[in-house]
Scaffold this active site. Structure first.
Site, mmCIF file in Angstrom:
data_model
loop_
_atom_site.group_PDB
_atom_site.id
_atom_site.type_symbol
_atom_site.label_atom_id
_atom_site.label_comp_id
_atom_site.label_asym_id
_atom_site.label_seq_id
_atom_site.Cartn_x
_atom_site.Cartn_y
_atom_site.Cartn_z
ATOM 1 N N ASN A 208 44.937 45.729 56.023
ATOM 2 C CA ASN A 208 45.819 44.796 56.729
ATOM 3 C C ASN A 208 45.980 45.232 58.182
ATOM 4 O O ASN A 208 45.391 46.224 58.607
ATOM 5 C CB ASN A 208 47.167 44.683 56.010
ATOM 6 C CG ASN A 208 47.848 46.036 55.933
ATOM 7 O OD1 ASN A 208 48.187 46.626 56.955
ATOM 8 N ND2 ASN A 208 48.029 46.533 54.720
ATOM 9 N N ASP A 277 49.011 45.442 48.342
ATOM 10 C CA ASP A 277 49.629 45.027 47.076
ATOM 11 C C ASP A 277 48.575 44.782 46.000
ATOM 12 O O ASP A 277 48.852 44.871 44.815
ATOM 13 C CB ASP A 277 50.400 43.709 47.280
ATOM 14 C CG ASP A 277 51.547 43.896 48.251
ATOM 15 O OD1 ASP A 277 52.243 44.914 48.132
ATOM 16 O OD2 ASP A 277 51.732 43.035 49.140
ATOM 17 N N LYS A 287 26.624 49.884 46.582
ATOM 18 C CA LYS A 287 26.906 48.830 47.563
ATOM 19 C C LYS A 287 26.497 47.476 46.978
ATOM 20 O O LYS A 287 25.384 47.344 46.445
ATOM 21 C CB LYS A 287 26.122 49.117 48.854
ATOM 22 C CG LYS A 287 26.397 48.113 49.934
ATOM 23 C CD LYS A 287 25.571 48.357 51.167
ATOM 24 C CE LYS A 287 25.712 47.177 52.107
ATOM 25 N NZ LYS A 287 24.735 47.195 53.185
ATOM 26 N N PHE A 321 60.799 48.235 54.674
ATOM 27 C CA PHE A 321 60.496 47.261 55.722
ATOM 28 C C PHE A 321 60.041 45.964 55.066
ATOM 29 O O PHE A 321 59.387 45.984 54.024
ATOM 30 C CB PHE A 321 59.373 47.782 56.640
ATOM 31 C CG PHE A 321 59.899 48.568 57.810
ATOM 32 C CD1 PHE A 321 60.471 49.819 57.615
ATOM 33 C CD2 PHE A 321 59.833 48.056 59.102
ATOM 34 C CE1 PHE A 321 60.970 50.545 58.684
ATOM 35 C CE2 PHE A 321 60.326 48.774 60.176
ATOM 36 C CZ PHE A 321 60.895 50.022 59.966
ATOM 37 N N LYS A 335 64.172 41.495 48.555
ATOM 38 C CA LYS A 335 63.408 42.745 48.384
ATOM 39 C C LYS A 335 64.359 43.947 48.298
ATOM 40 O O LYS A 335 64.178 44.842 47.480
ATOM 41 C CB LYS A 335 62.456 42.898 49.582
ATOM 42 C CG LYS A 335 61.450 44.015 49.457
ATOM 43 C CD LYS A 335 60.408 43.926 50.577
ATOM 44 C CE LYS A 335 59.455 45.114 50.559
ATOM 45 N NZ LYS A 335 58.478 45.080 51.636
ATOM 46 N N LYS A 339 64.407 46.152 44.811
ATOM 47 C CA LYS A 339 63.822 47.494 44.859
ATOM 48 C C LYS A 339 64.865 48.601 45.007
ATOM 49 O O LYS A 339 64.521 49.747 45.239
ATOM 50 C CB LYS A 339 62.795 47.547 45.984
ATOM 51 C CG LYS A 339 61.827 46.386 45.861
ATOM 52 C CD LYS A 339 60.458 46.652 46.322
ATOM 53 C CE LYS A 339 59.606 45.437 45.963
ATOM 54 N NZ LYS A 339 58.253 45.540 46.397
#
Ligand SMILES: Cc1cc2nc3c(=O)[nH]c(=O)nc-3n(C[C@H](O)[C@H](O)[C@H](O)COP(=O)(O)O)c2cc1C
Length: 394
Positions: A208, A277, A287, A321, A335, A339
Site C-alpha cells: 500500500n 489486511d 515465479k 490509526f 474501529k 479493537k
C-alpha cells in the site's frame, strides 16, 4: 525551538564544510546559531560562509577587539542552551579532556554549563588510538556527549570508522538534547510504521501507499521526550533514527511476531503502520509465468494485529490509526470500539496535501470516553506531539 541558542564549535577537520549544512538546518528550526571556529578550521572554510548562514558574527580570535563590551567566551558560554562541536577533532577532544583552554573554542567549552555534544570525525587510526578513546571515555564520565562517527570511505582514502555522522542525524540529536520536556522518561513505547507486503511469488507482492513518515515522527517525538522507543518498521525509504531500536519487518506475520514479542513490556503502543489486511491464499514458490490469459488472485484475510493486542491489553495505552476515504469519524469510532483501543487517530486519505507520503497531516483524535479533538493541518511531528500531550494530559 524559538529562543534557543546553540553555540556551534567548528574545529579543523576535513568535514568542516559539512558544518555549514548543520548551521543551515538549525536555522530552519529558528535556532540562534553562534559559531566559534578554531584557527585550523578557518584553513578549510572561511568564517564568511558561517557568518552568512548563521547571520551572526563568527568568532575565531579570543583577543580580537570586541564588537560589544562583553567578554565573549563568557557571554556565549552563558547564552548557550547547547554547545555542539562539528566536526570535533582529536585535538579539541584531547584539549577539553585535559583541561586545556588556549583558544576561543576550548575556553568557551570550559566556561559553559550547557550540555556539550561532540560530533567526532577523524581518520580511523586516529579514532581508534587509545589516547583518543581514553579522552572520550573521560569526557563521557563528566557528562559530555558524543555523536559517533559513521563508517565508510574517508577523505584520506581509508575505509573505516571516522566519517562525520549525517548532518540530518547531528541536527536531530541536537534538537533532542534541547527538548526539555522529558515527560515520557523511562516509558517503553512501541511504534509500528510503514506498509507491510503480502508476497504473491518470489518477485511480486501486494502493498500500500504508506511511507512510514507519520510513525517515524511519532517514534522520534517519544524518544525526545525520554522514552525507550522500539520502532517496528515495514519497508520504507526512511533513515533509521538515532537512539531508537528499529526492527525491520516486511509481512503482516513478521510485524505481528515482532509486536507480540514485546507487547507485555510496553507502556504505550502506537500502531501507525498500514498493515496488509489481505494476502494471497497461496504463495507460489516459483515465479508465475505470464500468459495471454488473465490472472486471478484469491485473497484471504490476514491477521488483525490491532485487534489481537486490544484483546491482550492489560495496562498498556493503545493508539490506533484509521486512514479512511469516507465516513471518517463513524468508521474511526467503530474501529476504536471493536479493537478495544484507548485512542484512534483518524485521517482522510483523499486529501491531497496531507496523509500518505506528505510531511503534513490533518487528523481527528478520538478517545474511548467519547472525547474528540480535531486538529488543524500541521506537520507530522506536530501531530505526534499532540498525541503524546493528550495522553499525558489525561
Ligand atoms: C587536510 C587535513 C585534514 C584533517 N582532517 C582532520 C580530521 O578530520 N579530524 C581530525 O581530528 N584532525 C584532522 N586534521 C588535523 C587537525 O587539523 C589538527 O590536529 C589541528 O591541530 C586541529 O586543530 P583544532 O582542533 O584546533 O581545530 C586534518 C589536517 C589536515 C591538514
Amino acid at each position: 525551538m524559538e529562543n534557543k541558542c546553540i553555540v556551534l564549535g567548528v574545529s579543523g577537520g576535513i568535514a568542516v564544510y559539512k558544518a555549514l549544512d548543520v548551521v543551515s538546518r538549525l536555522k530552519k528550526h529558528n535556532i540562534d546559531v553562534r559559531v566559534i571556529m578554531t584557527k585550523s578550521a578557518t584553513e578549510f572554510v572561511t568564517p564568511l560562509s558561517f557568518q552568512s548562514l548563521s547571520q551572526n558574527q563568527v568568532i575565531v580570535d579570543m583577543f580580537a577587539e570586541p564588537k560589544a563590551f562583553e567578554i565573549q567566551h563568557i557571554s556565549l558560554a552563558k547564552r548557550a542552551d547547547l554547545m555542539l562541536i562539528v566536526p570535533a577533532t582529536a585535538n579539541i577532544i584531547g584539549k577539553v579532556a585535559n583541561g586545556i583552554a588556549d583558544d576561543m573554542l576550548s575556553t568557551t567549552i570550559m566556561a559553559t554549563k550547557a550540555p556539550v555534544v561532540f560530533a567526532t570525525a577523524m581518520n580511523t587510526n586516529m579514532y581508534e588510538n587509545r589516547i583518543v578513546q581514553d579522552n572520550m571515555c573521560k569526557l563521557r564520565k563528566y557528562g559530555y556527549k558524543f555523536i559517533e562517527p559513521a563508517s565508510g570511505r574517508l577523505a584520506c582514502g581509508d575505509l573505516g570508522k571516522g566519517k562525520l555522522q549525517d548532518t540530518e542525524i547531528i541536527v536531530e540529536y541536537a534538537l533532542s538534547v534541547l527538548n526539555e520536556n522529558k515527560d515520557l522518561q523511562g516509558k517503553n513505547v512501541i511504534v509500528t510504521a510503514g506498509p507491510t507486503i503480502a508476497p504473491i511469488d518470489p518477485v511480486r507482492f501486494i502493498t500500500n501507499r504508506s511511507t512510514g513518515k507519520m510513525g517515524y515522527e511519532i517514534a522520534k517525538e517519544a524518544r525526545d521526550r525520554g522514552a525507550n522507543v522500539t520502532l517496528i518498521s515495514g519497508p520504507t525509504n526512511l533513515k533509521a533514527p538515532f537512539g531508537i531500536e528499529v526492527i525491520n519487518v516486511s509481512t503482516n506475520e513478521e510485524m505481528y511476531n515482532a509486536l507480540l514479542n514485546r507487547f507485555e513490556e510496553a507502556d504505550i503502543v502506537v500502531k501507525s503502520a498500514a498493515v496488509a489486511d489481505y494476502k494471497p491464499s497461496e504463495y507460489s514458490e516459483k515465479k508465475i509465468k505470464k500468459s495471454s490469459q488473465g490472472l486471478e488472485l484469491n485473497l484471504i484475510r490476514d491477521r488483525d494485529i490491532l485487534k489481537t493486542i486490544g484483546e491482550q491489553k492489560k495496562n498498556q495505552i493503545i493508539i490506533g490509526f484509521a486512514a479512511e476515504s469516507h465516513d471518517l469519524i463513524e468508521n474511526a469510532q467503530s474501529k476504536l470500539e471493536r479493537k478495544n483501543l484507548d485512542y484512534i487517530v483518524a485521517n482522510n486519505i483523499l486529501s491531497k496535501d496531507t496523509g500518505f507520503g506528505t510531511d503534513n497531516n490533518k487528523v481527528t483524535i478520538i478517545g474511548k470516553e467519547g472525547f474528540k479533538l480535531s486538529l488543524e493541518k500541521m506537520s507530522k511531528r506536530e501531530v505526534a506531539k499532540n498525541i503524546f500531550d493528550l495522553i499525558k494530559g489525561r
